[in-house]
Scaffold this motif. Sequence first.
Motif, short mmCIF file in Angstrom:
data_model
loop_
_atom_site.label_atom_id
_atom_site.label_comp_id
_atom_site.label_asym_id
_atom_site.label_seq_id
_atom_site.Cartn_x
_atom_site.Cartn_y
_atom_site.Cartn_z
N GLU A 118 0.83 -1.21 0.00
CA GLU A 118 0.00 0.00 0.00
C GLU A 118 0.86 1.26 0.00
OE1 GLU A 118 -3.16 2.22 -0.52
OE2 GLU A 118 -3.21 0.04 -0.54
N ARG A 123 2.28 1.88 -3.34
CA ARG A 123 1.22 2.41 -4.21
C ARG A 123 1.05 3.92 -3.99
NH1 ARG A 123 -1.02 -2.67 -4.05
NH2 ARG A 123 -1.99 -2.47 -2.03
N GLU A 124 1.17 4.34 -2.74
CA GLU A 124 1.06 5.77 -2.45
C GLU A 124 2.22 6.53 -3.09
OE1 GLU A 124 -0.19 9.48 -0.54
OE2 GLU A 124 -1.05 7.80 -1.62
N ALA A 140 3.72 5.60 -5.80
CA ALA A 140 3.39 5.61 -7.24
C ALA A 140 2.35 6.68 -7.55
CB ALA A 140 2.90 4.23 -7.67
N ARG A 141 1.42 6.90 -6.64
CA ARG A 141 0.37 7.90 -6.87
C ARG A 141 0.94 9.28 -7.12
NH1 ARG A 141 -1.95 11.99 -4.35
NH2 ARG A 141 -0.83 11.64 -2.39
N SER A 151 2.42 -2.88 -6.98
CA SER A 151 2.21 -1.52 -6.48
C SER A 151 2.31 -0.45 -7.56
CB SER A 151 3.23 -1.22 -5.37
OG SER A 151 3.15 -2.18 -4.34
N GLY A 152 2.40 -0.88 -8.83
CA GLY A 152 2.41 0.08 -9.93
C GLY A 152 3.79 0.43 -10.46
N TRP A 153 4.81 -0.33 -10.06
CA TRP A 153 6.19 -0.07 -10.47
C TRP A 153 6.75 -1.25 -11.25
CZ3 TRP A 153 7.99 4.70 -9.36
CH2 TRP A 153 7.42 5.40 -8.28
N ARG A 213 7.56 3.97 -12.78
CA ARG A 213 6.11 3.91 -12.59
C ARG A 213 5.42 3.61 -13.93
NH1 ARG A 213 1.40 8.13 -12.22
NH2 ARG A 213 -0.19 6.56 -12.14
#
Length: 199
Positions: free
Chosen positions: A125, A128-129, A131-132, A177-179, A197
Amino acid sequence: MSDDHTHVQEFFTARAADWDARFPDDAPAYAAAVAELGLCEGDRVLDAGCGTGRALPPLRAAVGASGVVIGADLTPAMLEAAVRAGRDRDGQLLLADVAALPLRTESLDAVFGAGLIAHLPDPAENLRELARVVRPGGTLALFHPIGRAALAARQGRQITPADLRAETNLRPLLAASGWDMTSYVDEDARFLALAVRRG
């Protein structure tokens, strides 16, 4: 505040005053890791879990006067040590939790995290933050100035299969996590995982 946050704050508060004195020779390793991020003049970069701000001078040098450097940390005592060391001149210091950054979505070009991964309460999580707040194609560097084996020896422990920094664990964690991990180095002299990312 969760017990994880309290534990992290207690751990680093107790060590903040002499943190830099304990690791006086790390500056070249930080500079080399920052160089591998490939930052450009004018880029916007976050040092997540910046501690005493040891990465802020090379980050500022990489992005120049027109760039933005932010150092975020959960522990006030570490940020106070960064100010005493004069590193607040190289970047804006922010008392913040990487689990909920007060930054706009896709507002950064890169994130640097030294010694960060082992202290994240919810790594998937929290990544992910990170990555945001990074634009698609932006980069993440997870760094430690010594490798996993050397760190374990320093701490008097063995490396376990569950170590998040192991490539077999970190690669899928980042992917979820988007990476996308682009390189991985784990040597006695340093640990550095770079990721991009996804768009």
